[in-house]
Design an enzyme around this catalytic site. Structure first.
Site, PDB file in Angstrom:
ATOM      1  N   LYS A 196       0.747  -1.166   0.183  1.00  0.00           N
ATOM      2  CA  LYS A 196       0.201  -0.016  -0.039  1.00  0.00           C
ATOM      3  C   LYS A 196       0.870   1.314   0.063  1.00  0.00           C
ATOM      4  O   LYS A 196       0.382   2.166  -0.617  1.00  0.00           O
ATOM      5  CB  LYS A 196      -1.185   0.085   1.142  1.00  0.00           C
ATOM      6  CG  LYS A 196      -0.321   0.031   2.733  1.00  0.00           C
ATOM      7  CD  LYS A 196      -1.534  -0.128   3.439  1.00  0.00           C
ATOM      8  CE  LYS A 196      -1.081   0.127   5.207  1.00  0.00           C
ATOM      9  NZ  LYS A 196       0.121  -0.557   5.344  1.00  0.00           N
ATOM     10  N   ARG A 201      -6.170   2.946  11.566  1.00  0.00           N
ATOM     11  CA  ARG A 201      -5.397   1.716  11.949  1.00  0.00           C
ATOM     12  C   ARG A 201      -6.511   0.925  12.869  1.00  0.00           C
ATOM     13  O   ARG A 201      -6.211  -0.329  13.301  1.00  0.00           O
ATOM     14  CB  ARG A 201      -4.218   2.005  12.572  1.00  0.00           C
ATOM     15  CG  ARG A 201      -2.987   1.158  12.358  1.00  0.00           C
ATOM     16  CD  ARG A 201      -2.640   0.606  11.126  1.00  0.00           C
ATOM     17  NE  ARG A 201      -1.220  -0.025  11.224  1.00  0.00           N
ATOM     18  CZ  ARG A 201      -0.155   0.355  10.445  1.00  0.00           C
ATOM     19  NH1 ARG A 201      -0.308   1.697   9.767  1.00  0.00           N
ATOM     20  NH2 ARG A 201       0.890  -0.245  10.719  1.00  0.00           N
ATOM     21  N   ARG A 209      12.189  -7.027   1.836  1.00  0.00           N
ATOM     22  CA  ARG A 209      12.059  -5.447   1.517  1.00  0.00           C
ATOM     23  C   ARG A 209      13.235  -4.907   2.268  1.00  0.00           C
ATOM     24  O   ARG A 209      13.854  -5.178   3.241  1.00  0.00           O
ATOM     25  CB  ARG A 209      10.788  -4.994   2.574  1.00  0.00           C
ATOM     26  CG  ARG A 209      10.657  -3.579   2.435  1.00  0.00           C
ATOM     27  CD  ARG A 209       9.375  -3.182   2.507  1.00  0.00           C
ATOM     28  NE  ARG A 209       8.903  -3.187   4.127  1.00  0.00           N
ATOM     29  CZ  ARG A 209       7.533  -2.659   4.266  1.00  0.00           C
ATOM     30  NH1 ARG A 209       6.850  -2.375   3.682  1.00  0.00           N
ATOM     31  NH2 ARG A 209       7.276  -2.714   5.841  1.00  0.00           N
ATOM     32  N   ARG A 249      14.006  -2.691   7.557  1.00  0.00           N
ATOM     33  CA  ARG A 249      13.369  -2.080   8.678  1.00  0.00           C
ATOM     34  C   ARG A 249      13.389  -3.098   9.904  1.00  0.00           C
ATOM     35  O   ARG A 249      13.104  -4.396   9.592  1.00  0.00           O
ATOM     36  CB  ARG A 249      11.957  -1.795   8.407  1.00  0.00           C
ATOM     37  CG  ARG A 249      11.639  -0.514   7.733  1.00  0.00           C
ATOM     38  CD  ARG A 249      10.287  -0.210   7.359  1.00  0.00           C
ATOM     39  NE  ARG A 249       9.205  -0.685   8.312  1.00  0.00           N
ATOM     40  CZ  ARG A 249       7.829  -0.124   7.808  1.00  0.00           C
ATOM     41  NH1 ARG A 249       7.497   0.205   6.928  1.00  0.00           N
ATOM     42  NH2 ARG A 249       6.912  -0.754   8.817  1.00  0.00           N
ATOM     43  N   ARG A 304       2.723  -8.192  13.801  1.00  0.00           N
ATOM     44  CA  ARG A 304       1.929  -7.258  13.001  1.00  0.00           C
ATOM     45  C   ARG A 304       0.650  -7.407  12.440  1.00  0.00           C
ATOM     46  O   ARG A 304      -0.184  -6.829  12.304  1.00  0.00           O
ATOM     47  CB  ARG A 304       2.918  -6.307  12.080  1.00  0.00           C
ATOM     48  CG  ARG A 304       3.871  -5.274  12.834  1.00  0.00           C
ATOM     49  CD  ARG A 304       5.138  -5.104  12.129  1.00  0.00           C
ATOM     50  NE  ARG A 304       4.927  -4.162  11.013  1.00  0.00           N
ATOM     51  CZ  ARG A 304       5.487  -4.268   9.754  1.00  0.00           C
ATOM     52  NH1 ARG A 304       6.454  -5.047   9.569  1.00  0.00           N
ATOM     53  NH2 ARG A 304       5.045  -3.295   8.777  1.00  0.00           N
TER      54      ARG A 304
HETATM   55  P1  AMP Z   1       3.514   1.213   8.679  1.00  0.00           P
HETATM   56  O1  AMP Z   1       4.890   1.760   7.845  1.00  0.00           O
HETATM   57  O2  AMP Z   1       2.409   1.889   8.411  1.00  0.00           O
HETATM   58  O3  AMP Z   1       3.792  -0.343   8.649  1.00  0.00           O
HETATM   59  O4  AMP Z   1       3.686   1.433  10.558  1.00  0.00           O
HETATM   60  C1  AMP Z   1       4.972   1.144  11.030  1.00  0.00           C
HETATM   61  C2  AMP Z   1       4.484   0.884  12.446  1.00  0.00           C
HETATM   62  O5  AMP Z   1       4.182   2.369  13.089  1.00  0.00           O
HETATM   63  C3  AMP Z   1       3.277   0.240  12.896  1.00  0.00           C
HETATM   64  O6  AMP Z   1       3.573  -1.063  13.139  1.00  0.00           O
HETATM   65  C4  AMP Z   1       2.861   0.876  14.008  1.00  0.00           C
HETATM   66  O7  AMP Z   1       3.539   0.696  15.161  1.00  0.00           O
HETATM   67  C5  AMP Z   1       3.172   2.244  13.948  1.00  0.00           C
HETATM   68  N1  AMP Z   1       1.890   2.994  13.273  1.00  0.00           N
HETATM   69  C6  AMP Z   1       1.977   3.542  12.043  1.00  0.00           C
HETATM   70  N2  AMP Z   1       0.666   3.992  11.874  1.00  0.00           N
HETATM   71  C7  AMP Z   1       0.069   3.925  12.997  1.00  0.00           C
HETATM   72  C8  AMP Z   1      -1.436   4.252  13.227  1.00  0.00           C
HETATM   73  N3  AMP Z   1      -2.195   4.803  12.431  1.00  0.00           N
HETATM   74  N4  AMP Z   1      -1.797   3.989  14.635  1.00  0.00           N
HETATM   75  C9  AMP Z   1      -0.987   3.531  15.586  1.00  0.00           C
HETATM   76  N5  AMP Z   1       0.283   2.896  15.158  1.00  0.00           N
HETATM   77  C10 AMP Z   1       0.659   3.130  13.985  1.00  0.00           C
END
Ligand code: AMP
Length: 215
Positions: free
Chosen positions: A16, A90, A129, A162, A173
């Protein structure tokens, strides 16, 4: 022309972020990624970043309060361009808060895209990744290769894996996604305007499908 507002949903590793960046470029929208905002705060070692990092490392969601602050600022900064939101909402509290924040601003969501991918494919994808912390470009050792191994094509910076892409954390996750984020899909489905796209193919095919459904 009215400013476009798109929400893109999908599990970690669904692609995404990659698709959101492309859509943003094509439509001239701001790409609002809460994950990128949080990683920047972690890199700067701000108070918010230090607090968020303890959750992110474990594959858990950071607190809604932290996220609302970031989103409020991002909505203000992108009011003239429109946006695509990636990684937010989320959970249901965030979905309701977004609806409220947009209502207060006289804005609305035009489209919600849900990218659907099987969990085992995600675990395999994320183990490969690599990301550029400097310019946020995303690569994959199998499917999005760089010209020089370990070096970002876009800015020349060093690529990293990451910390939350280690298998145990990816599985956590995915569990968090199923429990807390999947209900957000139902929330938007009931509200209308949700479109599901199969995220298992290659990036170009998926992008073509997204363009088709956005029209
Ligand atoms: P992402 O890059 O979107 O996979 O986000 C990486 C990490 O950031 C997630 O596993 C959460 O720990 C945190 N995170 C990102 N967006 C949110 C959100 N909207 N609410 C809570 N935690 C978030």
């Amino acid at each position: 022309m009215a400013r476009t507002h798109i929400v893109i949903l999908g599990p970690p590793g669904s692609g995404k972020g990659t698709q959101a960046a492309r859509i943003a470029r094509e439509l001239g929208l701001a790409h609002l990624s809460t994950g990128d905002m949080l990683r920047d705060a972690v890199a700067r070692k701000s108070d918010l970043g230090v607090e968020a990092e303890t959750y992110m490392k474990r594959g858990l969601l950071v607190s809604d309060e932290i996220i609302f602050g970031l989103i409020g600022e991002a909505l203000d900064a992108s009011k003239d361009t429109g946006w695509i939101m990636d990684g937010f909402p989320r959970n249901l509290v965030q979905a309701e808060m977004l609806t409220k924040m947009l209502g207060e601003r006289g804005e609305k969501i035009d489209s919600v895209l849900d990218i659907d991918v099987d969990s085992e494919l995600i675990v395999r994808r994320l183990s490969k990744r690599r990301v550029c912390p400097a310019c946020k470009a995303v690569y994959n050792l199998d499917s999005i290769k760089t010209k020089t191994a370990g070096v970002c094509d876009a800015c020349g910076g060093p690529l990293v894996k990451r910390p939350d892409d280690e298998e145990n954390t990816v599985r956590r996750r995915l569990a968090v996604y199923k429990e807390q984020t999947a209900p957000v899909i139902e929330f938007f489905r009931k509200r209308g305007g949700l479109v599901t796209v199969n995220g298992a193919g290659d990036i170009e095919e998926i992008f073509a499908e997204i363009r088709r459904v956005l029209k």
